[in-house]
Design a protein around this motif. Structure first.
Motif, PDB file in Angstrom:
ATOM      1  N   ILE A 223       0.836  -1.216   0.000  1.00 22.56           N
ATOM      2  CA  ILE A 223       0.000   0.000   0.000  1.00 22.56           C
ATOM      3  C   ILE A 223       0.862   1.254   0.000  1.00 22.56           C
ATOM      4  O   ILE A 223       0.600   2.208  -0.752  1.00 22.56           O
ATOM      5  N   THR A 224       1.898   1.298   0.833  1.00 23.01           N
ATOM      6  CA  THR A 224       2.747   2.500   0.906  1.00 23.01           C
ATOM      7  C   THR A 224       3.475   2.739  -0.408  1.00 23.01           C
ATOM      8  O   THR A 224       3.632   3.892  -0.828  1.00 23.01           O
ATOM      9  N   PHE A 225       3.919   1.688  -1.053  1.00 21.20           N
ATOM     10  CA  PHE A 225       4.623   1.873  -2.309  1.00 21.20           C
ATOM     11  C   PHE A 225       3.663   2.318  -3.417  1.00 21.20           C
ATOM     12  O   PHE A 225       4.032   3.124  -4.292  1.00 21.20           O
ATOM     13  N   VAL A 226       2.434   1.827  -3.411  1.00 28.03           N
ATOM     14  CA  VAL A 226       1.451   2.287  -4.389  1.00 28.03           C
ATOM     15  C   VAL A 226       1.130   3.764  -4.153  1.00 28.03           C
ATOM     16  O   VAL A 226       0.996   4.569  -5.098  1.00 28.03           O
ATOM     17  N   LEU A 227       1.012   4.133  -2.871  1.00 25.98           N
ATOM     18  CA  LEU A 227       0.792   5.531  -2.537  1.00 25.98           C
ATOM     19  C   LEU A 227       1.933   6.400  -3.053  1.00 25.98           C
ATOM     20  O   LEU A 227       1.724   7.480  -3.631  1.00 25.98           O
ATOM     21  N   CYS A 228       3.140   5.892  -2.842  1.00 26.32           N
ATOM     22  CA  CYS A 228       4.329   6.621  -3.276  1.00 26.32           C
ATOM     23  C   CYS A 228       4.355   6.764  -4.803  1.00 26.32           C
ATOM     24  O   CYS A 228       4.543   7.873  -5.352  1.00 26.32           O
ATOM     25  N   ILE A 229       4.149   5.655  -5.504  1.00 26.45           N
ATOM     26  CA  ILE A 229       4.195   5.673  -6.965  1.00 26.45           C
ATOM     27  C   ILE A 229       3.024   6.494  -7.510  1.00 26.45           C
ATOM     28  O   ILE A 229       3.157   7.188  -8.535  1.00 26.45           O
ATOM     29  N   SER A 230       1.891   6.434  -6.849  1.00 21.89           N
ATOM     30  CA  SER A 230       0.735   7.225  -7.287  1.00 21.89           C
ATOM     31  C   SER A 230       1.043   8.722  -7.226  1.00 21.89           C
ATOM     32  O   SER A 230       0.653   9.492  -8.119  1.00 21.89           O
ATOM     33  N   CYS A 231       1.755   9.102  -6.145  1.00 22.57           N
ATOM     34  CA  CYS A 231       2.141  10.513  -6.030  1.00 22.57           C
ATOM     35  C   CYS A 231       3.112  10.897  -7.140  1.00 22.57           C
ATOM     36  O   CYS A 231       2.996  11.968  -7.757  1.00 22.57           O
ATOM     37  N   VAL A 232       4.071  10.037  -7.413  1.00 23.72           N
ATOM     38  CA  VAL A 232       5.034  10.307  -8.479  1.00 23.72           C
ATOM     39  C   VAL A 232       4.321  10.360  -9.824  1.00 23.72           C
ATOM     40  O   VAL A 232       4.602  11.232 -10.678  1.00 23.72           O
ATOM     41  N   LEU A 233       3.371   9.413 -10.014  1.00 22.72           N
ATOM     42  CA  LEU A 233       2.608   9.395 -11.251  1.00 22.72           C
ATOM     43  C   LEU A 233       1.795  10.685 -11.396  1.00 22.72           C
ATOM     44  O   LEU A 233       1.691  11.283 -12.483  1.00 22.72           O
ATOM     45  N   GLY A 234       1.251  11.112 -10.276  1.00 19.44           N
ATOM     46  CA  GLY A 234       0.480  12.363 -10.296  1.00 19.44           C
ATOM     47  C   GLY A 234       1.355  13.547 -10.636  1.00 19.44           C
ATOM     48  O   GLY A 234       0.962  14.417 -11.436  1.00 19.44           O
ATOM     49  N   LYS A 235       2.551  13.615 -10.069  1.00 17.69           N
ATOM     50  CA  LYS A 235       3.463  14.714 -10.368  1.00 17.69           C
ATOM     51  C   LYS A 235       3.862  14.677 -11.837  1.00 17.69           C
ATOM     52  O   LYS A 235       3.983  15.718 -12.504  1.00 17.69           O
ATOM     53  N   THR A 236       4.083  13.478 -12.383  1.00 18.75           N
ATOM     54  CA  THR A 236       4.462  13.358 -13.791  1.00 18.75           C
ATOM     55  C   THR A 236       3.335  13.842 -14.695  1.00 18.75           C
ATOM     56  O   THR A 236       3.551  14.566 -15.687  1.00 18.75           O
ATOM     57  N   MET A 237       2.126  13.449 -14.329  1.00 17.92           N
ATOM     58  CA  MET A 237       0.983  13.852 -15.135  1.00 17.92           C
ATOM     59  C   MET A 237       0.757  15.357 -15.035  1.00 17.92           C
ATOM     60  O   MET A 237       0.359  16.011 -16.013  1.00 17.92           O
ATOM     61  N   VAL A 238       1.048  15.923 -13.882  1.00 22.27           N
ATOM     62  CA  VAL A 238       0.913  17.368 -13.702  1.00 22.27           C
ATOM     63  C   VAL A 238       1.860  18.098 -14.633  1.00 22.27           C
ATOM     64  O   VAL A 238       1.517  19.115 -15.265  1.00 22.27           O
ATOM     65  N   VAL A 239       3.125  17.567 -14.745  1.00 20.70           N
ATOM     66  CA  VAL A 239       4.106  18.198 -15.619  1.00 20.70           C
ATOM     67  C   VAL A 239       3.619  18.199 -17.066  1.00 20.70           C
ATOM     68  O   VAL A 239       3.658  19.219 -17.775  1.00 20.70           O
ATOM     69  N   LEU A 240       3.112  17.056 -17.498  1.00 19.21           N
ATOM     70  CA  LEU A 240       2.628  16.947 -18.874  1.00 19.21           C
ATOM     71  C   LEU A 240       1.433  17.876 -19.116  1.00 19.21           C
ATOM     72  O   LEU A 240       1.364  18.604 -20.117  1.00 19.21           O
ATOM     73  N   VAL A 241       0.513  17.841 -18.181  1.00 22.40           N
ATOM     74  CA  VAL A 241      -0.711  18.645 -18.338  1.00 22.40           C
ATOM     75  C   VAL A 241      -0.381  20.131 -18.287  1.00 22.40           C
ATOM     76  O   VAL A 241      -0.931  20.946 -19.038  1.00 22.40           O
ATOM     77  N   ALA A 242       0.575  20.471 -17.399  1.00 20.62           N
ATOM     78  CA  ALA A 242       0.909  21.893 -17.232  1.00 20.62           C
ATOM     79  C   ALA A 242       1.468  22.482 -18.514  1.00 20.62           C
ATOM     80  O   ALA A 242       1.126  23.603 -18.920  1.00 20.62           O
ATOM     81  N   PHE A 243       2.325  21.744 -19.183  1.00 24.49           N
ATOM     82  CA  PHE A 243       2.912  22.262 -20.419  1.00 24.49           C
ATOM     83  C   PHE A 243       1.926  22.230 -21.585  1.00 24.49           C
ATOM     84  O   PHE A 243       1.987  23.033 -22.497  1.00 24.49           O
ATOM     85  N   ARG A 244       0.980  21.290 -21.523  1.00 25.70           N
ATOM     86  CA  ARG A 244      -0.049  21.294 -22.566  1.00 25.70           C
ATOM     87  C   ARG A 244      -1.026  22.454 -22.338  1.00 25.70           C
ATOM     88  O   ARG A 244      -1.590  23.001 -23.274  1.00 25.70           O
ATOM     89  N   ALA A 245      -1.183  22.797 -21.083  1.00 22.91           N
ATOM     90  CA  ALA A 245      -2.104  23.891 -20.757  1.00 22.91           C
ATOM     91  C   ALA A 245      -1.577  25.254 -21.192  1.00 22.91           C
ATOM     92  O   ALA A 245      -2.324  26.220 -21.331  1.00 22.91           O
ATOM     93  N   THR A 246      -0.265  25.357 -21.425  1.00 22.21           N
ATOM     94  CA  THR A 246       0.335  26.632 -21.859  1.00 22.21           C
ATOM     95  C   THR A 246       0.076  26.922 -23.313  1.00 22.21           C
ATOM     96  O   THR A 246       0.303  28.042 -23.799  1.00 22.21           O
ATOM     97  N   ARG A 247      -0.426  25.964 -24.037  1.00 21.83           N
ATOM     98  CA  ARG A 247      -0.745  26.180 -25.447  1.00 21.83           C
ATOM     99  C   ARG A 247      -2.033  27.003 -25.541  1.00 21.83           C
ATOM    100  O   ARG A 247      -2.934  26.841 -24.720  1.00 21.83           O
ATOM    101  N   PRO A 248      -2.123  27.851 -26.618  1.00 25.48           N
ATOM    102  CA  PRO A 248      -3.324  28.695 -26.763  1.00 25.48           C
ATOM    103  C   PRO A 248      -4.579  27.849 -26.912  1.00 25.48           C
ATOM    104  O   PRO A 248      -4.608  26.856 -27.611  1.00 25.48           O
ATOM    105  N   GLY A 249      -5.594  28.231 -26.156  1.00 27.21           N
ATOM    106  CA  GLY A 249      -6.901  27.570 -26.244  1.00 27.21           C
ATOM    107  C   GLY A 249      -7.013  26.298 -25.452  1.00 27.21           C
ATOM    108  O   GLY A 249      -8.031  25.614 -25.492  1.00 27.21           O
ATOM    109  N   SER A 250      -6.006  25.970 -24.689  1.00 22.83           N
ATOM    110  CA  SER A 250      -6.043  24.711 -23.926  1.00 22.83           C
ATOM    111  C   SER A 250      -6.668  24.943 -22.566  1.00 22.83           C
ATOM    112  O   SER A 250      -6.328  25.893 -21.860  1.00 22.83           O
ATOM    113  N   ASN A 251      -7.611  24.099 -22.207  1.00 21.29           N
ATOM    114  CA  ASN A 251      -8.236  24.145 -20.879  1.00 21.29           C
ATOM    115  C   ASN A 251      -8.061  22.818 -20.124  1.00 21.29           C
ATOM    116  O   ASN A 251      -8.932  22.356 -19.415  1.00 21.29           O
TER     117      ASN A 251
END
Length: 860
Positions: A668-696
């Motif tokens: 459980i702790t390792f899934v929690l840990c990896i989930s957080c890392v996965l979330g941070k990775t997805m945030v990075v991807l989403v954040a840079f896609r959100a900088t494009r014009p018209g992206s919500n």
């Protein structure tokens, strides 16, 4: 007792002994026996006559008959004083009964005693003479040529083989025969010898007692010598049978007879010399022992422990002949010592032997006093002349030796047994009914039922086989000063007692061969100590074996064990393999070095994570902390702390709760840990896609969605763990197979599918995280966190990929250590790769901790 001879010239003896009816040509029928008449050597008239058969001579002159003419009578030689003593004991008992007013009052007993010369053939002949008489009987025409037996009972013979032959002849007529010294167990067979009785125990008991005596002293490898007759052969057969049951082996078993050629005895001596056994069982008659001891003395064959039968073990004449002390320390069985008041004096009153047979008395007198009567040897100049008035004072020979008083007592008891039977048959009270027609079968039946005590208090009775109770004294030859040997009683054997009480020994008073106090050792192989087992040597007796150490996991805790016993699974043999000791329980503990190092690493990782969390909390307002969702960063640090701490649940003795906790907490702790890392990775991807014009896009992946994503991924692992724990949870397990001498305490997985499902889910999330991080690695940013996440996930995946073969191949507690190492290594990888670069900037490069620099708009 032993057989005393072999059959002499066969044929003529048998013909002489046949009783046939010879009819004269006259009108009167004359019944007479064929052959020469036999007159008794000692006799006395009486109302009832008892027969006696003794070997007044122990041998005879050998001759060869051609059967062309009638053979001459047997010429007897070698006067035997012992047999005269037996005859005197019989005469003493008869005289005592005749003078008694309590036993057979008014009835006189007479006797007829014959010399058998130690010959079986002559023994049968004189037995028929005793039964039929020598008188010529006239019978009325037409009447049968029969009459009652001349004697009612026969006492004797001394040896077993003559008794067997005689009993075979007179047994069908049920004429009682009572022996004082015939011990062969075969004579107890009432189908063959229905009228035979004895006042000495059967060799069946003596042979068994000798075997138990040998076993008592631990002698398992012995030699055996026996007389080649019924006494020796039957006695040794019983001894051998019992010895085999007791685990005693005979290295050799040889026989001889005193008349055998010297070469045969010489061969026996060579066998003894070549043997390795140090104990010799001598089942010999005293006459055969006389011959053997002479030959042994010539060869000086000392250093052997002799075990003797009753025939010679208490014979003082053999002790006197043993001038080289070959038999010193001998041990054996003897008839219990006895005393009969007045018997010694009667025996030594030799003048009472002077009877009608002057020839025998003259020979006896001359041999006893070493003199010659003048009228018989007028030419003897150098030999003292007999006067007939010699005194027994100062005479020392076998006749004056009273060491066989117990055997004299047997003769005495035999006469009294007959007297008591007659007393009952004749209905004696103050007087006896002399009109009763005596019948041998009636006398035999009464003798078998009698029970009385002698004047010395000895009980006399017979069992259904005509044998008395078997009691023996254990005699030890102990040398004294002036080359005198004393027969010391060191124990008793009573066959009537329970098996554990039959043999009583005073071992501390024994003296062994060579005057030693140490019990001799006679074994083919030394005893196998505990921890070993016996393996028989091929082609050798069972007493010859090798001692093989018990195999791993087996013990033997007794000496001379045949097999080794396997210890229970939780036990293991000690170093000597003679006891099972509890196996050492092995598990990864805090006290051992490896456990302590892993604990230290776990605590160090926890402290590092806590330190990073404090730094992030202090600088939580700074751009580098706020970038990429600080909430996920703190949750990741919290999960890493749990990852470091969960490794501690793998250390220590496994219990039911710790086994379930360690795997589920880890998953459980390792899934929690990896989930957080996965979330941070997805945030990075989403954040840079959100900088494009018209992206919500960011509105679909805001903080709430990130928390929901982490919670959802974690709940899936929680669900997997709940199913695992419900169906087949991990449990403490004792592994006996990993190490032979140790118990490995470990946690069994329960459901292997559940365990690999937990690991597989962690691997799946790690793979997704790695893919997302890899895709985001080249996004523009001065501080692109995806690069560090990618590197951390490479370390994470590498660790867990190598974990699988290492875990499977590691034994016992080392597999636990491998799992802990994988947990710590992957946790340190995530902590260092993701957070250390940020801490570096926060603490050492604060000038770079600006929003402009992070967004890549400032100078580097």
């Amino acid at each position: 007792m032993t057989s005393t001879q072999k059959w002499p010239e066969q044929g003529w003896a048998f013909l002489q002994l046949l009783l046939v009816a010879s009819f004269s040509q006259s009108e009167e029928i004359i019944c007479k026996r064929r052959g020469d008449p036999e007159n008794p050597q000692l006799s006395k008239n009486g109302d009832i006559i008892l027969g006696g058969m003794f070997s007044f001579h122990s041998s005879w002159k050998d001759r060869k008959d051609n059967y062309m003419q009638k053979p001459l009578p047997l010429q007897c030689t070698s006067l035997n004083f012992r047999e005269f003593q037996f005859a005197q004991a019989m005469r003493f008992a008869i005289e005592e009964i005749n003078n008694s007013s309590d036993l057979l009052p008014g009835v006189s007993l007479g006797y007829k005693m014959y010399d058998t010369c130690g010959s079986i053939a002559r023994g049968i002949k004189v037995a028929l003479a005793l039964v039929n008489g020598n008188e010529i009987v006239s019978a009325v025409s037409g009447a049968p040529c029969t009459r009652p037996a001349s004697v009612q009972t026969i006492l004797g013979e001394t040896s077993s083989s003559p008794c067997m032959a005689i009993s075979t002849v007179i047994g069908p007529f049920y004429i009682p025969m009572i022996s004082h010294f015939a011990t062969c167990a075969c004579l107890s067979d009432k189908t063959k010898y229905p009228s035979f009785l004895r006042t000495i125990p059967s060799d069946y008991y003596q042979s068994r007692a000798l075997a138990y005596l040998v076993k008592y002293f631990g002698w398992t490898w012995v030699g055996a010598i026996r007389t080649n007759d019924d006494y020796g052969n039957n006695g040794m057969a019983t001894f051998t049978e019992t010895a085999q049951q007791l685990g005693i082996c005979l290295e050799y078993s040889v026989s001889f007879f005193r008349t055998d050629p010297y070469e045969k005895i010489q061969k026996i001596i060579e066998i003894i010399k070549a043997s390795t056994s140090k104990v010799i069982i001598a089942f010999l008659s005293h006459m055969d022992m006389d011959v053997l001891i002479n030959k042994l003395s010539i060869h000086g064959l000392t250093g052997y422990q002799w075990v003797g039968s009753e025939s010679w073990i208490s014979d003082s004449q053999i002790a006197k002949m043993d001038i080289h002390h070959i038999l010193d320390g001998a041990i054996g069985l003897s008839i219990p010592k006895a005393h009969v008041t007045g018997l010694k004096e009667f025996i030594l009153d030799v003048k009472s032997l002077n009877s009608s047979n002057n020839e025998l008395f003259t020979e006896f007198w001359e041999t006893l006093f070493s003199c010659k009567f003048k009228e018989l040897n007028s030419t003897a100049e150098n030999q003292r002349e007999c006067t007939g008035h010699e005194d027994m004072t100062g005479v020392q020979n076998s006749f004056t030796d009273m060491s066989l008083m117990s055997i004299f007592n047997n003769v005495y008891k035999g006469v009294y047994a007959v007297a008591h039977a007659l007393h009952n048959i004749l209905s004696c009270n103050e007087t006896c009914n002399k009109n009763v027609q005596l019948d041998p079968f009636m006398i035999l039946q009464r003798i078998l039922k009698i029970y009385f005590k002698t004047k010395e208090g000895d009980e006399v009775y017979f069992d259904e086989n005509g044998d008395p109770a078997a009691k023996y004294e254990i005699i030890n030859w102990q040398p004294r000063k002036n080359s005198i040997v004393e027969f010391v009683t060191v124990g008793l054997y009573d066959a009537s007692l329970s098996p554990d009480k039959q043999l009583i020994l005073q071992s501390n008073s024994l003296i062994w061969e060579s005057n030693s106090k140490q019990v001799p050792v006679s074994v083919c192989s030394e005893k196998c100590p505990p921890g070993t087992r016996k393996v028989l040597q091929k082609g050798r007796p069972v007493c010859c074996y090798d001692c093989i150490r018990c195999a791993d996991g087996e013990i033997s805790n007794i000496t001379d064990s045949v097999t080794c016993v396997r210890c229970l699974p939780e036990f293991w043999p000690n170093e000597n393999k003679d006891a099972c000791i509890k196996k050492e329980a092995v598990f990864l503990s805090y006290e051992e070095i490896m456990g302590a190092l892993l604990t230290a690493a776990s605590l160090f990782g926890t402290c590092m994570t806590t330190g990073v969390a404090l730094i992030f909390f202090k600088y939580r307002k700074t751009p580098i902390v706020r970038a990429n969702n600080s909430e996920l960063s703190f949750l990741l640090l919290f999960s890493l702390t749990l990852c470091f701490l969960c490794s501690l649940t793998f250390i220590g003795q496994p219990s039911e709760w710790s086994c379930m906790l360690r795997h589920t907490a880890f998953g459980i702790t390792f899934v929690l840990c990896i989930s957080c890392v996965l979330g941070k990775t997805m945030v990075v991807l989403v954040a840079f896609r959100a900088t494009r014009p018209g992206s919500n896009v960011m509105k679909w992946f805001g903080p709430a969605q990130q928390r929901l994503c982490v919670t959802g991924f974690t709940l899936i692992q929680v669900f997997i763990c709940v199913i695992w724990l419900t169906i087949s949870p991990p449990f403490p397990f004792k592994n006996f197979k990993e190490f032979k001498d140790k118990i490995t305490l470990e946690c069994a997985l329960g459901s292997v599918v559940g365990y690999w499902a937990v690991l597989g889910y962690i691997g799946l999330l790690s793979l997704l995280c790695f893919i997302f991080a890899f895709l985001a690695r080249k996004l523009p940013d001065n501080f692109n966190e995806a690069k560090f996440i990618t590197f951390s996930m490479l370390i994470f995946c590498a660790v867990w990929i190598t974990f699988i073969p290492a875990y499977v191949s590691s034994p016992g507690k080392f597999s636990v250590a491998v799992e802990i190492f994988a947990i710590l290594a992957s946790s340190f990888g995530l902590l260092i790769c993701i957070f250390f670069p940020k801490c570096y900037i926060i603490l050492l490069k604060p000038e770079r901790n600006t929003k402009k620099n992070i967004m890549g708009k400032g100078a580097p």
